[in-house]
Design an enzyme around this catalytic site. Structure first.
Site, mmCIF file in Angstrom:
data_model
loop_
_atom_site.group_PDB
_atom_site.id
_atom_site.type_symbol
_atom_site.label_atom_id
_atom_site.label_comp_id
_atom_site.label_asym_id
_atom_site.label_seq_id
_atom_site.Cartn_x
_atom_site.Cartn_y
_atom_site.Cartn_z
ATOM 1 N N ILE A 297 55.842 73.180 25.853
ATOM 2 C CA ILE A 297 54.484 73.519 26.289
ATOM 3 C C ILE A 297 54.415 74.905 26.918
ATOM 4 O O ILE A 297 53.326 75.475 27.037
ATOM 5 C CB ILE A 297 53.926 72.471 27.265
ATOM 6 C CG1 ILE A 297 54.877 72.259 28.458
ATOM 7 C CG2 ILE A 297 53.649 71.160 26.546
ATOM 8 C CD1 ILE A 297 54.295 71.368 29.546
ATOM 9 N N TYR B 251 60.599 67.844 41.916
ATOM 10 C CA TYR B 251 59.837 67.113 40.895
ATOM 11 C C TYR B 251 58.483 66.657 41.433
ATOM 12 O O TYR B 251 57.439 66.841 40.789
ATOM 13 C CB TYR B 251 60.638 65.920 40.402
ATOM 14 C CG TYR B 251 59.829 64.984 39.533
ATOM 15 C CD1 TYR B 251 59.454 65.355 38.238
ATOM 16 C CD2 TYR B 251 59.414 63.740 40.008
ATOM 17 C CE1 TYR B 251 58.693 64.506 37.443
ATOM 18 C CE2 TYR B 251 58.665 62.887 39.221
ATOM 19 C CZ TYR B 251 58.306 63.273 37.943
ATOM 20 O OH TYR B 251 57.550 62.443 37.160
ATOM 21 N N ASN C 163 55.942 52.718 38.156
ATOM 22 C CA ASN C 163 57.143 52.682 37.315
ATOM 23 C C ASN C 163 56.803 52.106 35.943
ATOM 24 O O ASN C 163 56.543 50.908 35.814
ATOM 25 C CB ASN C 163 58.231 51.835 37.980
ATOM 26 C CG ASN C 163 58.951 52.578 39.082
ATOM 27 O OD1 ASN C 163 58.315 53.000 40.050
ATOM 28 N ND2 ASN C 163 60.254 52.743 38.956
#
Length: 307
Positions: free
Chosen positions: A52, A140, A169
């Site tokens: 990307i 992150y 999750n």
């Protein structure tokens, strides 16, 4: 409606593409195949193999002229983000900015963005709702949150509508068995190898496990709903590792061998979502309970091992 799906050959993205096709949408896929597979894509779906952050991304926008974008591509490993924060930021932040620029230049009406529970850090209260303070513990978490602020700016500056999803999750078929959030896939991989399941600490740590097809259906719903909203996408159910193994045992009809390890430093102990706003604003609800989802996922990998 034509919809560009970044990461559309990956675990979650490929399920989104399947549901877009079933719903009469026209998906287009961008994926670098770092974790995805062309085997998950249908021949009628235009596919561009690239990152990307690739400058050629603008050529995809110019050629395809999508009406909307569902953005699933990204670097998803907490440990890798700690080892290489610059690389993590290049993909998750700079790559998203390049995507936003394509949206701005070529008249995209809406972008649906996959963020993460990692933006919240250690929960201050449970269940976690969207008003919970944002306090990421890793590069992150920072790199998943930063594009949320860019989306707000692009809406205010250029009129680009968006919906942000903070995922719990996610598990299910096509998941790669590694990474911090892939405990179910890791467990299934060990079960098929005849290895014991490792429990770190007392096994009472909890997470909110949501089946991948339910995540996909939320993304498709967001193409028409929840403009300008940030929503938690989960089941609203807290499940411990010990409970997860008990469901596996019920599903398989046998006892499972267990190994025990020390509690991992930095692990969040308890976490699950309040998904009330998503239920209301998307007119959506998760349909797959944990037992059914585990059974489907285990059967998928069992069959794959026999091929």
């Amino acid at each position: 409606m034509k919809v560009l799906v970044t990461g559309g050959a990956g675990f979650i993205g490929s399920h989104i593409v399947d549901q877009l096709l079933a719903g009469g949408y026209r998906p287009v896929v961008v994926d670098n195949l770092s974790t995805g597979s062309e085997n998950y894509l249908r021949s009628e779906v235009p596919f561009y193999r690239m990152n990307i952050q690739d400058e050629r991304l603008s050529e995809v926008f110019r050629a395809e002229r999508p009406d909307a974008v569902i953005h699933q591509a990204g670097q998803s490993s907490v440990s890798l983000s700690i080892e290489n924060p610059a690389g993590d930021a290049e993909t998750n932040i700079l790559g998203t900015i390049r995507l936003l620029e394509g949206c701005r230049r070529y008249g995209v009406k809406k972008l649906v963005y996959a963020s993460s529970a990692a933006v919240y850090g250690n929960p201050q209260y449970l269940p976690i709702d969207e008003k919970h303070p944002v306090s990421p513990l890793s590069p992150y978490g920072i790199s998943k949150y930063t594009p949320e602020t860019y989306l707000q700016a692009y809406r205010d500056l250029y009129g680009l509508s968006y919906t942000v999803f903070r995922y719990a999750n996610v598990y299910g078929v096509r998941q790669v068995p590694h990474g911090e959030g892939a405990v179910i896939s890791i467990f299934i991989d060990k079960l098929l190898r005849g290895e014991p399941l490792t429990i770190f600490g007392d096994g009472e740590q909890t997470r909110d496990y949501i089946y991948v097809e339910d995540i996909a259906s939320a993304n498709v719903a967001a193409l028409e709903k929840a403009d300008g909203e940030t929503l938690n996408i989960g089941t609203g159910i807290s499940t411990s590792i010990n409970e997860l193994i008990r469901v596996f045992e019920k599903t398989l009809g046998r006892k499972i061998d267990r190994a025990h390890g020390a509690e991992r430093p930095g692990d969040i102990k308890y976490s699950y979502f309040d998904n009330t706003r998503a239920l209301r604003l998307l007119d959506w609800a998760p349909k797959t309970d944990l037992e059914s989802g585990l059974k489907r996922t285990f059967e998928y990998y069992s069959q794959a091992c026999m091929q």
